[in-house]
Design a protein around this motif. Sequence first.
Motif, PDB file in Angstrom:
ATOM      1  N   VAL A 101       0.838  -1.204   0.000  1.00  0.00           N
ATOM      2  CA  VAL A 101       0.000   0.000   0.000  1.00  0.00           C
ATOM      3  C   VAL A 101       0.871   1.252   0.000  1.00  0.00           C
ATOM      4  CG1 VAL A 101      -1.790   1.253   1.256  1.00  0.00           C
ATOM      5  CG2 VAL A 101      -1.840  -1.243   1.183  1.00  0.00           C
ATOM      6  N   LYS A 102       1.921   1.248   0.798  1.00  0.00           N
ATOM      7  CA  LYS A 102       2.810   2.408   0.879  1.00  0.00           C
ATOM      8  C   LYS A 102       3.506   2.664  -0.447  1.00  0.00           C
ATOM      9  CE  LYS A 102       6.541   4.316   3.701  1.00  0.00           C
ATOM     10  NZ  LYS A 102       7.461   4.063   4.851  1.00  0.00           N
ATOM     11  N   GLU A 103       3.786   1.608  -1.194  1.00  0.00           N
ATOM     12  CA  GLU A 103       4.470   1.758  -2.477  1.00  0.00           C
ATOM     13  C   GLU A 103       3.594   2.432  -3.521  1.00  0.00           C
ATOM     14  OE1 GLU A 103       6.471  -1.085  -5.954  1.00  0.00           O
ATOM     15  OE2 GLU A 103       5.903  -1.926  -3.997  1.00  0.00           O
ATOM     16  N   LEU A 104       2.269   2.263  -3.418  1.00  0.00           N
ATOM     17  CA  LEU A 104       1.381   2.746  -4.473  1.00  0.00           C
ATOM     18  C   LEU A 104       0.728   4.087  -4.153  1.00  0.00           C
ATOM     19  CD1 LEU A 104      -0.398  -0.562  -5.585  1.00  0.00           C
ATOM     20  CD2 LEU A 104       1.579   0.566  -6.600  1.00  0.00           C
ATOM     21  N   VAL A 105       0.285   4.294  -2.916  1.00  0.00           N
ATOM     22  CA  VAL A 105      -0.477   5.501  -2.604  1.00  0.00           C
ATOM     23  C   VAL A 105       0.452   6.604  -2.111  1.00  0.00           C
ATOM     24  CG1 VAL A 105      -2.498   4.121  -2.032  1.00  0.00           C
ATOM     25  CG2 VAL A 105      -0.935   4.806  -0.221  1.00  0.00           C
ATOM     26  N   GLU A 106      -0.096   7.813  -2.046  1.00  0.00           N
ATOM     27  CA  GLU A 106       0.686   8.956  -1.577  1.00  0.00           C
ATOM     28  C   GLU A 106       0.865   8.897  -0.063  1.00  0.00           C
ATOM     29  OE1 GLU A 106      -1.357  12.383  -2.906  1.00  0.00           O
ATOM     30  OE2 GLU A 106      -0.971  12.010  -5.043  1.00  0.00           O
TER      31      GLU A 106
END
Length: 348
Positions: free
Chosen positions: A153-158
């Motif tokens: 999740v951290k890799e994709l969202v701001e």
Amino acid sequence: MQFLKEETLAYLNIVSPFELTMGSQKKVQRRMAQASSNTELDFGGATGSDIDQEEVVDERAVQDVESLSSLIQEILDFDQAQQIKCFNSKLFLCNICFCEKLGSECMYFLECRHVYCKACLKDYFEIQIRDGQVQCLNCPEPKCPSVATPGQVKELVEAELFARYDRLLLQSTLDLMADVVYCPRPSCQLPVMQEPGSTMGICSSCNFAFCSLCRLTYHGVSPCKVTAEKLIDLRNEYLQADEANKRFLEQRYGKRVIQKALEEMESKEWLEKNSKSCPCCGTPIEKLDGCNKMTCTGCMQYFCWICMGSLSRANPYKHFTDPASPCFNRLFHAVDVNGDIWEDEIED
């Protein structure tokens, strides 16, 4: 054959083929050279005292890492890096946008290995996080229970959305813990650990001592206070509860409060069935007899029992004599006169 294998391992001083003695390559070569020279001098007899004191290392394999655990971790990291390299070089079909993309532009769920492109997963994660559904970041495949990891999740969202995701995920996790309650003060709302078997919670931030059941100031062994609005909910909860929950409610609120809630509910149901509220002040009025011009016992306002409209204090009967009124000639409508119900005559 087994005894030959065991004798060979014993001769080479190898307890297990999977156990390697710690040592460096230079030290092994030095030991092997020293062992060879001593063997030639003794014509195949016993080795020298130095060899007896030092353990000969298997020359076929020498471990020069710090520990076996670090070696295993290095092997696992290398294997994972090779898998990622292989994944990034292949083409995959995204089941959301139905486009073929390289693995470097895709991401897979660790449990189910379903692959989707990062652009589609990014939109999917952002929508779920904005809606507060942080527990529903599942694989888009129908009936698939796999869940995205926080790292994915951290890799994709701001960063802002991930902070919201992290906060909501922590809050939802704390909500599932029975021994964690929140400070009832609106300006605080921090989680508080509750002692087992106790109903008192003390906030570590504002030092507010409160009851974990009613969320009011801690009241010791006294029963929790119940507001008038909550009496109805308490009555319904008590009637639908089993014996164990009934005893818990009686212990929490007291039998008097439970009895009061039951009586209040019965009174309210009777009033709703047998009375009407004054259109001016809302006082319940019961009509026993007489005409449809009513007088409120609370505010002394005249009103019509049929349409519940307020009447003039100067001439309240004009409402029933005015042809334009909806209650014209209905002053005694539905009134029991000598055992008969007076109804309006239906004109042909």
